[in-house]
Design a protein around this motif. Sequence first.
Motif, PDB file in Angstrom:
ATOM      1  N   CYS A  90     143.331  -4.065  66.116  1.00  0.00           N
ATOM      2  CA  CYS A  90     142.734  -2.752  66.361  1.00  0.00           C
ATOM      3  C   CYS A  90     143.698  -1.662  65.890  1.00  0.00           C
ATOM      4  O   CYS A  90     144.861  -1.668  66.278  1.00  0.00           O
ATOM      5  N   CYS A 131     144.555   0.810  69.122  1.00  0.00           N
ATOM      6  CA  CYS A 131     145.493   0.424  70.191  1.00  0.00           C
ATOM      7  C   CYS A 131     146.510  -0.612  69.730  1.00  0.00           C
ATOM      8  O   CYS A 131     147.299  -1.097  70.536  1.00  0.00           O
ATOM      9  N   CYS A 167     139.915  -1.781  73.832  1.00  0.00           N
ATOM     10  CA  CYS A 167     139.681  -0.329  73.911  1.00  0.00           C
ATOM     11  C   CYS A 167     138.326   0.088  73.321  1.00  0.00           C
ATOM     12  O   CYS A 167     138.028   1.274  73.243  1.00  0.00           O
TER      13      CYS A 167
END
Lengths: 141, 385
Positions: free
Chosen positions: A30, A33, A47
């Motif tokens: 990701c 994050c 997230c």
Amino acid sequence: MAHPLVPVPTPETQPYWDGVAAGELRLPRCRACATAYFPPTPVCPHCTSRDIEWFTASGDATLYSYVIHQRPSKLWNVDGPMSVALVALAEGPMVLSTVVGCEQTPEALVLDMPLRASFIPFESVSVLAFEPAPDRAGVAR
Amino acid sequence: MMRPGDIAIVGAAESPEIGTVPNVSSTGLALDGAVNALEDAGLTAKDIDGITTGYFPVADISRQLGIFPKWCDNTVVGGCSWMFQLRNAAAAISAGYCSTVLITYGESGRSTRHLTNTGDFGAKGGLGQQFDLLYGAGRPAAMFCLPVVRYMRDFGLTEEQLASVPVAQRKWAARNPRASRREPLTVDDVLASPMIAWPMRRDMCCLVSDAGGAIVVTSADRAKDFPKPPVYLLGSGGGLEAGLASPAGGRDPLWPEFIRTSGRAAFEAAGITHADVDHLMIYDAFAHNPIFGLEGLGFVGRGEAGAFIAEGNTEPGGSLPMNTSGGGMSYAHTGAYGMLCMLESIRQVRGEAAAQVDGVDIAVAHGWGGFWSACSTLVFGKDRP
Ligand SMILES: [Zn+2]
């Protein structure tokens, strides 16, 4: 028609299977994050971001837990018992796999032992497996 | 807001035969359970305005029973689906969506599983099909038991303690004529039984059986109008964890949060503490399940459940009677054991169990689904608070 246990990729998981075919463990990470995760899906489970990139993981891992299945599927083409293992990747995620290249015994399969990714045939495709990496012994998890 | 005891179970029954029932399909077993539960409640199909089932379309079952419901639920989260369905039915009755719900279950896990059950393998392209099932080849012992070895190392659980789980339950099964395995069992017997998936031996694994069952649920205000004493639903909880076939998707395979989430919700709703519990069912597909359940629900501390069972606390005469039908390892286990699990709780509260425990006022049933994907906790009571 392929056996129902032979993995069928979706558009979202195709990069993973392309990696496996090329002998690489590719994972999604990701961008929001910075968490790597597994299995590969289009949304970060940490997230909910859809800003995802793919990277090639180190393949380094440790043995988290396992069973030794006495009668594995014929599709594996193995003679005798086979480990089914929870493997902790160095990048964080846990994967389900098998440990090959050693005796399939409790004595040889030591919890937290260092492993490295390898790829083995499963009917018509290649799939992720792990083998002992004794050269990394002593490396902290 | 639903209060403890607002909902009651007024009908509960299994199919006439369980264990090995050749020549009856899964849907046939579900219909047998349903008709028996209606008879147990003194009702007919016309009295039912809500229905639930799982593993086949709910409309298939309602049509075959001549029920035309105004509310239905087809929740499938694995073996404890029917426990979730009871919770959903309670909410639906409280909301006024329907008044009387039939929860139906049947599974020919042993004899004719290929006929009317949905498939054993995940949908093509599903995450379980791509990343999990190939390694375990869909075999539960190779998936559900993955955390056991690490738990043994971290908490000192011995193979003998693990073997004591089926031994304790066999003592209950010996008192139950409907249990498939009733002959005496020792720890040595278990440890001499064939290895299935190390460290799990055959006698640490559940049976493979055929069975059907059903319950009828309604508002507690009507509950005294039925032939059998009502069993009140005092509280319920549920949770999802891994979401995949394997524990790899969970947060901590040795200490799954969803057990505590589910248990807390049920105990808080019921307003009870552990000391209030007279009888306990913990879904035992494998010998480690009751160990994880006892600890996650808070009956014992972390790492203590193996010794707790080995010392006899859950056996006849023990302080916490558990899995008194014999459980999935000695009574019957079809594939999805949740209905059979809660039916034993209901029989114990009614006082009509084969291996009846004295003075069961409060009983707790806890079930699993999809290995570590889902769990459900139910609190039943003899009296309406
Ligand atoms: Zn993220």
